[in-house]
Design a protein around this motif. Structure first.
Motif, PDB file in Angstrom:
ATOM      1  N   PRO A  56      47.566  46.499 -34.064  1.00  0.00           N
ATOM      2  CA  PRO A  56      48.286  47.709 -33.654  1.00  0.00           C
ATOM      3  C   PRO A  56      48.066  48.834 -34.667  1.00  0.00           C
ATOM      4  O   PRO A  56      47.827  48.576 -35.840  1.00  0.00           O
ATOM      5  CB  PRO A  56      49.756  47.274 -33.629  1.00  0.00           C
ATOM      6  CG  PRO A  56      49.824  46.015 -34.422  1.00  0.00           C
ATOM      7  CD  PRO A  56      48.475  45.372 -34.337  1.00  0.00           C
ATOM      8  N   ASN A  57      48.153  50.090 -34.200  1.00  0.00           N
ATOM      9  CA  ASN A  57      48.096  51.250 -35.092  1.00  0.00           C
ATOM     10  C   ASN A  57      49.353  51.319 -35.935  1.00  0.00           C
ATOM     11  O   ASN A  57      50.373  50.778 -35.519  1.00  0.00           O
ATOM     12  CB  ASN A  57      47.975  52.530 -34.254  1.00  0.00           C
ATOM     13  CG  ASN A  57      46.567  52.750 -33.726  1.00  0.00           C
ATOM     14  OD1 ASN A  57      45.613  52.163 -34.216  1.00  0.00           O
ATOM     15  ND2 ASN A  57      46.451  53.608 -32.730  1.00  0.00           N
ATOM     16  N   PRO A  58      49.358  52.025 -37.073  1.00  0.00           N
ATOM     17  CA  PRO A  58      48.203  52.669 -37.693  1.00  0.00           C
ATOM     18  C   PRO A  58      47.162  51.657 -38.173  1.00  0.00           C
ATOM     19  O   PRO A  58      47.518  50.675 -38.818  1.00  0.00           O
ATOM     20  CB  PRO A  58      48.807  53.408 -38.891  1.00  0.00           C
ATOM     21  CG  PRO A  58      50.276  53.502 -38.622  1.00  0.00           C
ATOM     22  CD  PRO A  58      50.608  52.310 -37.802  1.00  0.00           C
ATOM     23  N   THR A  59      45.904  51.934 -37.837  1.00  0.00           N
ATOM     24  CA  THR A  59      44.812  51.066 -38.263  1.00  0.00           C
ATOM     25  C   THR A  59      43.909  51.757 -39.277  1.00  0.00           C
ATOM     26  O   THR A  59      43.141  51.085 -39.960  1.00  0.00           O
ATOM     27  CB  THR A  59      43.937  50.640 -37.071  1.00  0.00           C
ATOM     28  OG1 THR A  59      43.662  51.786 -36.283  1.00  0.00           O
ATOM     29  CG2 THR A  59      44.630  49.594 -36.226  1.00  0.00           C
ATOM     30  N   VAL A  60      43.962  53.087 -39.335  1.00  0.00           N
ATOM     31  CA  VAL A  60      43.138  53.817 -40.315  1.00  0.00           C
ATOM     32  C   VAL A  60      43.996  54.927 -40.904  1.00  0.00           C
ATOM     33  O   VAL A  60      44.475  55.786 -40.168  1.00  0.00           O
ATOM     34  CB  VAL A  60      41.895  54.453 -39.655  1.00  0.00           C
ATOM     35  CG1 VAL A  60      40.990  55.072 -40.720  1.00  0.00           C
ATOM     36  CG2 VAL A  60      41.112  53.434 -38.833  1.00  0.00           C
ATOM     37  N   ILE A  61      44.217  54.890 -42.203  1.00  0.00           N
ATOM     38  CA  ILE A  61      44.995  55.958 -42.836  1.00  0.00           C
ATOM     39  C   ILE A  61      44.291  56.423 -44.110  1.00  0.00           C
ATOM     40  O   ILE A  61      43.545  55.682 -44.729  1.00  0.00           O
ATOM     41  CB  ILE A  61      46.439  55.510 -43.182  1.00  0.00           C
ATOM     42  CG1 ILE A  61      46.415  54.270 -44.069  1.00  0.00           C
ATOM     43  CG2 ILE A  61      47.250  55.275 -41.920  1.00  0.00           C
ATOM     44  CD1 ILE A  61      47.759  53.982 -44.707  1.00  0.00           C
ATOM     45  N   VAL A 203      52.431  50.750 -44.256  1.00  0.00           N
ATOM     46  CA  VAL A 203      52.054  51.713 -43.223  1.00  0.00           C
ATOM     47  C   VAL A 203      51.124  51.081 -42.186  1.00  0.00           C
ATOM     48  O   VAL A 203      51.287  51.292 -40.995  1.00  0.00           O
ATOM     49  CB  VAL A 203      51.399  52.964 -43.847  1.00  0.00           C
ATOM     50  CG1 VAL A 203      51.015  53.964 -42.773  1.00  0.00           C
ATOM     51  CG2 VAL A 203      52.353  53.614 -44.854  1.00  0.00           C
TER      52      VAL A 203
ATOM     53  N   TRP B  39      53.983  57.713 -35.614  1.00  0.00           N
ATOM     54  CA  TRP B  39      54.158  56.308 -36.046  1.00  0.00           C
ATOM     55  C   TRP B  39      55.614  55.902 -35.911  1.00  0.00           C
ATOM     56  O   TRP B  39      56.501  56.547 -36.481  1.00  0.00           O
ATOM     57  CB  TRP B  39      53.714  56.163 -37.507  1.00  0.00           C
ATOM     58  CG  TRP B  39      53.929  54.799 -38.097  1.00  0.00           C
ATOM     59  CD1 TRP B  39      53.691  53.598 -37.514  1.00  0.00           C
ATOM     60  CD2 TRP B  39      54.411  54.504 -39.419  1.00  0.00           C
ATOM     61  NE1 TRP B  39      53.982  52.575 -38.391  1.00  0.00           N
ATOM     62  CE2 TRP B  39      54.427  53.093 -39.559  1.00  0.00           C
ATOM     63  CE3 TRP B  39      54.824  55.292 -40.505  1.00  0.00           C
ATOM     64  CZ2 TRP B  39      54.842  52.455 -40.735  1.00  0.00           C
ATOM     65  CZ3 TRP B  39      55.230  54.644 -41.672  1.00  0.00           C
ATOM     66  CH2 TRP B  39      55.241  53.248 -41.784  1.00  0.00           C
ATOM     67  N   ASN B  44      54.031  50.782 -33.644  1.00  0.00           N
ATOM     68  CA  ASN B  44      52.685  51.237 -33.334  1.00  0.00           C
ATOM     69  C   ASN B  44      52.585  52.719 -33.672  1.00  0.00           C
ATOM     70  O   ASN B  44      53.570  53.319 -34.105  1.00  0.00           O
ATOM     71  CB  ASN B  44      52.372  51.013 -31.846  1.00  0.00           C
ATOM     72  CG  ASN B  44      50.892  50.700 -31.597  1.00  0.00           C
ATOM     73  OD1 ASN B  44      50.013  51.260 -32.234  1.00  0.00           O
ATOM     74  ND2 ASN B  44      50.632  49.793 -30.666  1.00  0.00           N
ATOM     75  N   GLU B  45      51.416  53.292 -33.454  1.00  0.00           N
ATOM     76  CA  GLU B  45      51.190  54.712 -33.700  1.00  0.00           C
ATOM     77  C   GLU B  45      50.337  55.253 -32.558  1.00  0.00           C
ATOM     78  O   GLU B  45      49.353  54.625 -32.184  1.00  0.00           O
ATOM     79  CB  GLU B  45      50.447  54.891 -35.033  1.00  0.00           C
ATOM     80  CG  GLU B  45      50.273  56.332 -35.476  1.00  0.00           C
ATOM     81  CD  GLU B  45      49.207  56.484 -36.558  1.00  0.00           C
ATOM     82  OE1 GLU B  45      48.175  55.796 -36.467  1.00  0.00           O
ATOM     83  OE2 GLU B  45      49.402  57.306 -37.469  1.00  0.00           O
ATOM     84  N   ARG B  83      51.271  62.106 -38.684  1.00  0.00           N
ATOM     85  CA  ARG B  83      50.040  62.585 -39.317  1.00  0.00           C
ATOM     86  C   ARG B  83      49.562  63.769 -38.483  1.00  0.00           C
ATOM     87  O   ARG B  83      49.443  63.679 -37.275  1.00  0.00           O
ATOM     88  CB  ARG B  83      48.954  61.510 -39.326  1.00  0.00           C
ATOM     89  CG  ARG B  83      49.261  60.353 -40.258  1.00  0.00           C
ATOM     90  CD  ARG B  83      48.026  59.460 -40.438  1.00  0.00           C
ATOM     91  NE  ARG B  83      47.703  58.688 -39.252  1.00  0.00           N
ATOM     92  CZ  ARG B  83      46.450  58.379 -38.897  1.00  0.00           C
ATOM     93  NH1 ARG B  83      45.426  58.811 -39.596  1.00  0.00           N
ATOM     94  NH2 ARG B  83      46.221  57.648 -37.813  1.00  0.00           N
TER      95      ARG B  83
END
Lengths: 300, 264
Positions: A56-61, A203, B39, B44-45, B83
């Motif tokens: 699940p996201n966030p997957t790239v930060i 995160v 987020w 999830n986001e 973000r």
């Protein structure tokens, strides 16, 4: 630009910059953007036999300074669908498939599928930090099993992509060479995390992920240097390269080519052309005629 | 650099039975059409268009799946991570603007209308929904000074039918300088077909599954063009979309597999 051509395990590159796996690598349309941006070769997103939705996201930060943390979790449409995409690429630059597997046999089957799709080489992702299965690159004998099985089934050049999370990455590299690998890619992301102070929790959806970007460069450089001392097969440097000067450091450490990923974020999709130009400038300034002239020089 | 900012939900507005606006304690100066990654810690986001773009950020959300269901459980004072704002927003050209919004797709069009009207432009907005009670931002658009034309699938308000029916009839009578659309992709594809006949330049806001949101993962790249929805988009010009055989036909799910909107 003269002197930028390099040969890596029989694959000819017009310049030593390659798109690293995991960046823009899910379709022909996206890989073409890196080709247009000047990449000497492109490495596609790692694929498994079955499609995977990943984490699940966030997957790239983004993590300061100039780093990325990802826990994509090997999301991919499956080897067959990705192979169809790679088939569409017109051979402008060499295309390397990145394959993953939950067993040596799955790695080999996926490598065979990619060979049938007409790719120029196969990189074995032995070091994804974001999946639940065995990380084959953590131990010599596991890495060796995968490389041997793949080499038994395909004729293409095979590269083993390793991680500094392994107890001893140099021994793993040596084991891969003994098993018949044609090259080593060093290194993959390092296991890392980020915690938000207000939410007071990790995160990334997967809590832990892999760190890439500028902060990784000294670690990657050390790995390339030490591996290059111990193996005869070519080493491809990867980790925090965003300028020509970064790339030159890796050549001096013994790398034959470099892969660029996170820097796409900071310098755009033309980062490959920019880095190649900067490498050429360095060579000219110092009076060298090719990348080969400086490869491994720091080992004197 | 787009670092995660975790902020409080200041206010929640029930727009319709299935649509809510979340006003956040985050001062922004976004261009209408830009998006934020939202987020919900531990869940999830997802990418969402900004529906309030100046001052406190607002997002307007349709309850659809698991993520939005969890979002609807939030109360004022709860936390959300943001973000952005990121991506390319709408660009206003000319003086007579036409907006076509379907369902929750009206969300990015409302701040666009407000900005255009403040700059002295003339704005006509075609707003469509399944039924009268699901129409979004009709009062907000009227208050800002826009002319609002309504369609509902079931005929409970305005013209019975689709926004594209209203659009086709309107363009026979009147001309505009620029059209802006957001809504279901099949609707937008039809909007582009109609505005093309009338040589009306059109910008559309696309939705795709995003991972990074910052232009590097490749997840949202449009076939045929190589354009990244999160970076070169999410708003695109008609000319750009006509080069993509993906627009109006399919999208890619989290795994990157093609999912077709209707018939292949």
């Amino acid at each position: 630009m003269h002197g930028l051509e390099v040969e890596v395990a029989g694959i000819m590159l017009k310049n030593p910059t390659m798109l690293a796996s995991g960046i823009m690598g899910l379709s022909a349309a996206s890989l073409r953007r890196a080709v247009r941006g000047g990449a000497g070769a492109v490495v596609a997103k790692s694929c498994s036999s079955q499609p995977r939705e990943g984490n699940p996201n966030p997957t790239v930060i983004e993590v300061p300074p100039r780093g990325l943390l990802n826990s994509v979790g090997l999301a991919n449409p499956g080897c067959r669908e990705l192979a169809e995409e790679l088939r569409k690429l017109g051979g402008e630059v060499p295309v390397i498939a990145s394959v993953y597997g939950f067993s040596p046999e799955e790695y080999a089957e996926n490598a065979v599928l990619m060979q049938q799709a007409g790719v120029d080489g196969v990189e074995l992702n032995l070091s994804c930090p974001n999946v639940e299965g065995t990380v084959f690159g953590y131990r010599e004998e596991l890495a060796q099993e995968v490389v041997s099985e793949v080499k038994r089934r395909v004729k293409l050049p095979v590269f083993a992509k390793l991680t500094a999370d392994a107890g001893d990455v140099v021994s793993v590299a040596k084991a891969c060479e003994e098993a018949g690998a044609d090259g080593i890619t060093a290194i993959n992301t390092l296991r890392a995390m980020s915690i938000d102070l207000t939410a007071r929790q990790p995160v990334l959806g997967n809590r832990v992920g892999g760190l890439s970007g500028a902060c990784l460069k000294p670690v990657a450089l050390r790995c390339v240097y030490e591996i290059a001392e111990e193996v005869r097969i070519p080493v491809i440097g990867c980790g925090g390269i965003s300028t020509g000067r970064d790339a030159v450091e890796f050549f001096l450490a013994g790398a034959r080519a470099v892969q660029i990923g996170t820097a796409v974020l900071y310098r755009g999709l033309n980062v490959f052309r920019k880095v190649a130009q900067e490498i050429a400038e360095y060579l000219e300034e110092r009076g060298y005629s090719s990348v080969g002239d400086i490869t491994g020089m720091a080992h004197r | 650099m787009h670092e995660m900012q975790v902020v409080e939900v200041k206010r929640i507005v029930k727009e319709t039975k299935r649509i809510r606006t979340f006003i956040l304690d985050l001062d922004v100066n976004a261009i209408p059409g830009q998006f934020v990654m939202v987020w919900l810690p531990g869940v999830n986001e997802k990418p969402m268009s900004a529906s309030y773009t100046k001052g406190d950020l607002g997002i307007t959300v349709l309850r659809l799946g698991d993520f939005t269901r969890r979002l609807f459980e939030l109360s004022e004072g709860d936390l959300l991570g943001i973000r952005g704002p990121m991506g390319r927003g709408f660009k206003i050209y000319g003086d007579r603007l036409l907006l076509v919004g379907g369902g929750v797709g009206v969300a990015p069009l409302a701040p666009l209308a407000e900005e255009a009207l403040r700059d002295g432009k003339e704005v006509t907005a075609i707003v469509g929904a399944l039924t009268a009670s699901e129409l979004l931002f009709v009062d907000r658009l009227k208050r800002a000074g826009a002319r609002v034309l309504i369609s509902t699938d079931d005929g409970t308000a305005g013209r019975k039918g689709f926004t594209t029916d209203v659009l086709a009839e309107l363009l026979k009578e009147e001309s505009f300088d620029q059209c802006f659309t957001c809504g279901p992709e099949l609707m937008m594809a039809k909007v582009l077909d109609i505005t093309r006949e009338h040589r009306l330049p059109t910008q559309a806001s696309l939705h795709r599954y995003f991972k990074c949101g910052i232009g590097i993962c490749g997840q949202c790249v449009l076939d045929g063009t190589g354009l990244r929805v999160c970076k070169e988009g999410p708003t695109f010009r008609d000319k750009e979309l006509r080069k993509s055989h993906e627009f109006g036909r399919y999208w890619r799910n989290a795994a990157g597999q093609k999912i077709y909107f209707g018939r292949r």
